[in-house]
Scaffold this motif. Sequence first.
Motif, PDB file in Angstrom:
ATOM      1  N   TRP A  13     -16.262 -27.493  22.765  1.00 54.46           N
ATOM      2  CA  TRP A  13     -16.797 -26.359  23.529  1.00 54.46           C
ATOM      3  C   TRP A  13     -17.798 -25.559  22.694  1.00 54.46           C
ATOM      4  CZ3 TRP A  13     -16.440 -24.292  28.424  1.00 54.46           C
ATOM      5  CH2 TRP A  13     -16.834 -22.962  28.587  1.00 54.46           C
ATOM      6  N   ASN A  14     -17.403 -25.219  21.467  1.00 54.62           N
ATOM      7  CA  ASN A  14     -18.278 -24.414  20.607  1.00 54.62           C
ATOM      8  C   ASN A  14     -19.561 -25.157  20.259  1.00 54.62           C
ATOM      9  OD1 ASN A  14     -16.451 -22.270  20.585  1.00 54.62           O
ATOM     10  ND2 ASN A  14     -15.348 -23.105  18.810  1.00 54.62           N
ATOM     11  N   ALA A  15     -19.452 -26.481  20.025  1.00 52.59           N
ATOM     12  CA  ALA A  15     -20.651 -27.251  19.687  1.00 52.59           C
ATOM     13  C   ALA A  15     -21.615 -27.322  20.862  1.00 52.59           C
ATOM     14  CB  ALA A  15     -20.239 -28.657  19.246  1.00 52.59           C
ATOM     15  N   LEU A  16     -21.088 -27.529  22.073  1.00 60.29           N
ATOM     16  CA  LEU A  16     -21.959 -27.585  23.241  1.00 60.29           C
ATOM     17  C   LEU A  16     -22.617 -26.233  23.504  1.00 60.29           C
ATOM     18  CD1 LEU A  16     -19.803 -29.773  25.679  1.00 60.29           C
ATOM     19  CD2 LEU A  16     -21.786 -30.492  24.328  1.00 60.29           C
ATOM     20  N   LYS A  17     -21.860 -25.152  23.358  1.00 60.94           N
ATOM     21  CA  LYS A  17     -22.434 -23.826  23.560  1.00 60.94           C
ATOM     22  C   LYS A  17     -23.527 -23.530  22.529  1.00 60.94           C
ATOM     23  CE  LYS A  17     -20.182 -22.250  27.121  1.00 60.94           C
ATOM     24  NZ  LYS A  17     -20.919 -21.908  28.377  1.00 60.94           N
ATOM     25  N   ALA A  18     -23.262 -23.956  21.279  1.00 63.27           N
ATOM     26  CA  ALA A  18     -24.259 -23.704  20.228  1.00 63.27           C
ATOM     27  C   ALA A  18     -25.564 -24.440  20.489  1.00 63.27           C
ATOM     28  CB  ALA A  18     -23.680 -24.107  18.870  1.00 63.27           C
TER      29      ALA A  18
END
Length: 439
Positions: free
Chosen positions: A411-416
Motif C-alpha cells: 500500500w505504502n509503495a503504491l501510494k508513494a
Amino acid sequence: METQSEFVTKLMGWLTEAVAIAQGWLLSAAAWSQFALLALAVLGAVYVTRRISPLAGRMLDPGDKETVMATARRFALRFLPLMMPLLAYGFTAAGEEVTRSLFGSGDVIAFGKRVFFFLAARLFVQQVLRDPFLKLLGKYVLVPVAALYAVGLLDDLSLRLEETIIALGNIRFSVMALIRGVIAGGLLFWLGSWSNRQSADYIKKQEELRPATRELAVKATEVAIFGVGFLLLLSIIGIDLTAVAVLGGALGVGIGLGLQQIAANFVSGIILLIEGQTTVGDYVELDGGEKGTIVKMTARACILETFDGKWIVVPNDHFITTRVVNYSDQGSANRYEAAFSVGYDTDINRVPEVIEAAVRALDFVLDAPDGPDCELRAFGESSVDFAVEYWVNGIDDGKNRYGSPVLFAIWNALKAEGIEMPYPHRVIEIKGGLPQGNM
C-alpha cells in the motif's frame, strides 16, 4: 456372648503368658545380664554416634554443588539420624550371640534388638523419606510391620494370613499374597513412574537424536518399564502366568472384535515415530481441516495446538490413512503470497519493480531460496490483478504475522509512486431516456 467369652479367655491367656515371661526375666540372672548388655549397647551407640555423626556430616555435606556426586552425598546425609538406632541394633545383635552362647538364652536382648529396629523404622519414615507416597506407605505399612516384629507377633500373623486362601475361579492365592501384591504394586508403580520420568528426561536431552527417535525411545522405555513391573507384580502375588496367557487370549479376541480402532491408533503411533516424517514441533494440516503445531504424541493420538490456543486431539491413524500437509519443522522456509490490484490507467511495467523492492526491504523476507517475485495474474473487470510471492522463515500464524506487514508495504509503495488501487466501476445505460414526470 460365647464369642465374647472366648475372646476374654484368649486375652487372659496372653496376659498370663506375658506375666510369666516378665517374672522369668526379673528373676533370671541371664535376663539381668542381657539388660546390662542392652544398656551397654545403648550407651555405646550414643557415644559412637556423637563422635562420628559430626565428622560424617562434614564429609557428606556437598555445599552448593549440583553434580551427581553432590546429589548422592546429599542423599546419604539424610540417613544420619538412623545411625544411633542402627548401631544399637548391631551391638545388641552381637550381644545376643554372646548371651546365647553363655546362657543358652537371649530373649531379653532379642526383644531389645527388635525395639531398636522399630525405632529405626520410625525415624526412617519421619526424617528420611520425602516423597509423599513413600511416606504414606512407610507410615501405614513399614511402621506397623516393625511394631509387630518388635512384640514378636509378626511370624504368627504372617502364618495365619498365608493359611487364609481366596479362590477366584481357577486362580487361588492367600490373603498374605494379596497384601504383598498391594504393597508391591504400589512400590512398583512409584518406581516405574520415577524411572520413566528419569529416563524420559535423559532421552530428551540427547540433542543428537531426531525428535521422532527421542519420542520412540521414550515410549519404548515406558512400555518396557511398566511391562516388567506388571510381570514382577504377578510373580509376587503368586498368580500363574498361564492364567495371564488365557487373559491375553481373551484380550486379543476383544481387540479383534471391539478395539480395532484403539489397536490401529497404537500401531499408527509406532509407525509415525519410526518414520519420523511427522513429529513434535511440526505444523500440519489434515484433510479434515484440523491444523496446528504438534505439541505431544501419545500412543493413541497426536495433540495439535492451534494458533488461538486450542488443543485438538487427532487419532494417530488419521496421519496414516488421510492426506497430511506438513509444513516441516519449526524454522524452515515457507512461501506466501499477497494479492493486490491497480487501475487500468497504470503503467503496469513499473509495478513489479516497485513492489519487489518494497517487500524485499522487510527484514523477515528471505532472498533464498528465492527473493520477492511480483507476477501479473489477470485482467479483471475494474482492475489489473497482481500477486507478490515471498519466502519467510517459519509459518504465518494466522494472526497475519507476515501477511499484514507485506500488505502495508504494498500500500505504502503504491501510494508513494502515485499508483491507485481501484474500486469497482459500473456503467448504467438507460434505454428510451428518462421518464418525464408531471410538472
